[in-house]
Write an enzyme that holds these catalytic residues in place. Structure first.
Site, PDB file in Angstrom:
ATOM      1  N   ILE A   1      71.529  50.653  -3.842  1.00  0.00           N
ATOM      2  CA  ILE A   1      72.365  50.536  -3.096  1.00  0.00           C
ATOM      3  C   ILE A   1      71.574  48.894  -2.504  1.00  0.00           C
ATOM      4  O   ILE A   1      70.374  49.273  -2.166  1.00  0.00           O
ATOM      5  CB  ILE A   1      72.878  51.134  -1.779  1.00  0.00           C
ATOM      6  CG1 ILE A   1      73.353  52.182  -2.136  1.00  0.00           C
ATOM      7  CG2 ILE A   1      73.137  50.331  -0.904  1.00  0.00           C
ATOM      8  CD1 ILE A   1      73.006  53.155  -1.413  1.00  0.00           C
ATOM      9  N   CYS A   2      72.252  47.693  -2.506  1.00  0.00           N
ATOM     10  CA  CYS A   2      70.696  46.388  -1.781  1.00  0.00           C
ATOM     11  C   CYS A   2      72.134  46.124  -0.814  1.00  0.00           C
ATOM     12  O   CYS A   2      73.256  45.905  -0.211  1.00  0.00           O
ATOM     13  CB  CYS A   2      72.302  45.270  -2.363  1.00  0.00           C
ATOM     14  SG  CYS A   2      71.271  44.335  -1.946  1.00  0.00           S
ATOM     15  N   LEU A   3      71.382  47.018   0.567  1.00  0.00           N
ATOM     16  CA  LEU A   3      71.062  47.065   2.570  1.00  0.00           C
ATOM     17  C   LEU A   3      69.620  46.507   2.793  1.00  0.00           C
ATOM     18  O   LEU A   3      68.965  47.410   2.562  1.00  0.00           O
ATOM     19  CB  LEU A   3      72.286  48.522   2.970  1.00  0.00           C
ATOM     20  CG  LEU A   3      72.955  47.833   3.702  1.00  0.00           C
ATOM     21  CD1 LEU A   3      73.691  47.610   4.403  1.00  0.00           C
ATOM     22  CD2 LEU A   3      72.456  50.301   4.543  1.00  0.00           C
TER      23      LEU A   3
ATOM     24  N   HIS B   1      77.592  45.649  -3.926  1.00  0.00           N
ATOM     25  CA  HIS B   1      76.138  45.368  -3.917  1.00  0.00           C
ATOM     26  C   HIS B   1      75.625  46.797  -4.014  1.00  0.00           C
ATOM     27  O   HIS B   1      74.618  47.158  -3.720  1.00  0.00           O
ATOM     28  CB  HIS B   1      75.833  45.134  -2.180  1.00  0.00           C
ATOM     29  CG  HIS B   1      75.796  43.181  -1.702  1.00  0.00           C
ATOM     30  ND1 HIS B   1      76.053  43.902  -0.417  1.00  0.00           N
ATOM     31  CD2 HIS B   1      75.692  42.857  -2.359  1.00  0.00           C
ATOM     32  CE1 HIS B   1      75.647  42.476   0.075  1.00  0.00           C
ATOM     33  NE2 HIS B   1      75.644  41.410  -1.486  1.00  0.00           N
TER      34      HIS B   1
ATOM     35  N   PHE C   1      65.697  41.958  -3.978  1.00  0.00           N
ATOM     36  CA  PHE C   1      67.296  42.091  -4.152  1.00  0.00           C
ATOM     37  C   PHE C   1      67.019  40.969  -3.730  1.00  0.00           C
ATOM     38  O   PHE C   1      66.775  40.266  -2.574  1.00  0.00           O
ATOM     39  CB  PHE C   1      68.052  42.693  -3.133  1.00  0.00           C
ATOM     40  CG  PHE C   1      68.240  44.187  -4.268  1.00  0.00           C
ATOM     41  CD1 PHE C   1      68.509  44.008  -5.046  1.00  0.00           C
ATOM     42  CD2 PHE C   1      67.327  45.265  -3.037  1.00  0.00           C
ATOM     43  CE1 PHE C   1      68.102  45.617  -5.372  1.00  0.00           C
ATOM     44  CE2 PHE C   1      67.620  46.540  -3.667  1.00  0.00           C
ATOM     45  CZ  PHE C   1      68.288  46.572  -4.608  1.00  0.00           C
TER      46      PHE C   1
END
Lengths: 156, 296
Positions: A94-96, A87, A149
């Protein structure tokens, strides 16, 4: 400094200069708008225990109503790599969920975001980049919070 | 006719204000007031420009006039807000707090025709907090000053007594009721006793001085989890957590969810938390400014 962010950040900074959880340290916050934090990931062979990762926080005047922008930084001195994670793109984005518009909540703070990212790394089992990383890094011009995302893997 | 001319002048004043020409704007509003003195808005606008010019007395007069025209209970939140700022400028934090709370209350419970801008509640709420801090730090300073006066008075009484006792010894020495050695021993004893008393007195006062207290932790329950500031109007969500009203409103505008559980949440679901509000008041009363030295 307009909005509520100034005072809130001053207080967070005062708190953070006291105690922080293990593996998380403040590097700089000379400008209240932008902070840098170093992370160490414990107990995961993917991330050597002597390797630190540098996070850059950027706060808008509407923080904490709005999420901060948080990315990993690539540096040569001191050496800071972008950690391998399905991620985390190789440009540090950052894909959070907790960092995007829907997932953010104003009760989060710099410390809790660092803890979340640290535990996201600690529980990772795949030393790889997200699918389509090269294409994304080449073409993306949006700021992280404006990217939609796809959370195709909710288990991570 | 007079009121038409006054409106023209007011519009010119507003334009000057927007351009940052504050002296010019103030002069135009003054002309408008002279043409037609029953329009509360002209006074409110002049108060606003006088705030920029830091003419606090003028601000207070204009706001009082504006409020007098509309009536004290009528919607006039801007006048109350400017009044609070003027009063704080004049170092009257008690009056400022009362005015700020009135402004806050009028924005929270507006009359149907009221024009409220979306940021008013947040702005006024922050100003209420500012007035509270000013009020309680002024009160503590006053207490310290009075304590200092009292200490000086007591010390001078002790000094007077020392002098009287020493004079008494001298008199007895002169009358030969005391020998030289005995007199000098007595004098020594008197001085030592009085020095001890003064030391004890200073110790007692030092112990009572908040400046000598170790910094205490502000209790978490008075702190709003969003701004990290002490609360003055806490409201409770369905899960039992409380937030400052203005900040949770600000969050709900963006995302109608509970900040902790992400469950759906709207302003209608919030309830005032009177118990916590009383606890917050008690916190301020307990000498909050010594806890919040770094908070202003």
């Amino acid at each position: 400094m307009a909005g509520m962010s100034g005072k809130r950040l001053q207080k967070e900074l005062a708190k953070i200069q006291g105690v922080l959880p293990p593996g998380i340290s403040l590097v700089s916050a000379e400008d209240l708008r932008e902070w840098q934090m170093d992370l160490i990931v414990p107990d995961n062979p993917i991330y050597p225990p002597d390797e630190k990762y540098r996070l850059r926080f950027h706060f808008s005047t509407n923080y904490p109503i709005e999420a901060p922008e948080v990315v990993f930084m690539l540096l040569s001195t001191p050496e800071r790599k972008i950690p391998m994670h399905p991620h985390i793109y190789s440009n540090g984005i950052i894909c959070l969920d907790l960092l995007d518009k829907q997932g953010w909540s104003p009760v989060h703070n710099v410390e809790s975001v660092c803890i979340s990212i640290q535990s996201m790394l600690a529980s990772n089992t795949k030393a790889e980049r997200p699918p389509g990383d090269a294409e994304f890094v080449r073409s993306n011009r949006s700021r992280p919070r404006d990217i939609n995302f796809l959370y195709h893997d909710p288990t991570v | 006719m007079a009121s038409y001319q006054a409106d023209q002048l007011k519009e010119q004043g507003n334009a000057a204000f927007r351009n940052g020409e504050y002296l010019e704007a103030e002069a135009l509003y003054t002309q408008a007031v002279q043409r037609h003195s029953r329009n509360p808005l002209i006074y409110t606008n002049r108060a606003n420009v006088r705030l920029k010019l830091q003419q606090w007395d003028g601000v207070v007069n204009d706001c009082s006039k504006s409020i007098e025209i509309t009536g004290a209970n009528a919607q006039n939140h801007k006048a109350w807000y400017f009044l609070a700022q003027g009063q704080l400028g004049l170092h009257h934090p008690n009056e400022a707090l009362t005015s700020a709370l009135t402004a806050y209350d009028q924005v929270l419970h507006p009359q149907p025709t009221a024009k409220i801008s979306p940021k008013d509640l947040e702005t006024f709420s922050a100003f209420v907090l500012k007035c509270k801090k000013a009020k309680f730090s002024a009160r503590d300073l006053e207490r310290l000053r009075r304590q200092g006066d009292l200490r000086a008075e007591l010390e001078s009484m002790l000094e007077t007594q020392r002098q009287r006792d020493l004079d008494e010894v001298t008199t007895q020495l002169h009358r030969s009721q005391l020998g030289n050695i005995e007199a000098s021993e007595r004098s020594q004893e008197i001085s030592t006793t009085l020095d001890d008393k003064i030391t004890s007195l200073r110790t007692v006062f030092a112990a009572a001085d908040p400046a000598n207290h170790k910094a205490r932790e502000v209790p978490d329950y008075v702190i709003d989890m969003i701004t990290f500031e002490p609360m003055h109007d806490p409201v409770m969500t369905k899960n039992g957590h409380s937030y400052e009203r203005a900040t949770i409103y600000e969050h709900l505008k963006r995302s109608p969810t509970d900040p902790l559980t992400r469950d759906p949440l709207t302003i209608r679901d919030l309830r005032p938390n009177f118990g916590l509000r009383a606890a917050c008041e008690a916190f301020w009363d307990s000498g909050a400014s010594e806890w919040i030295a770094d908070w202003s």
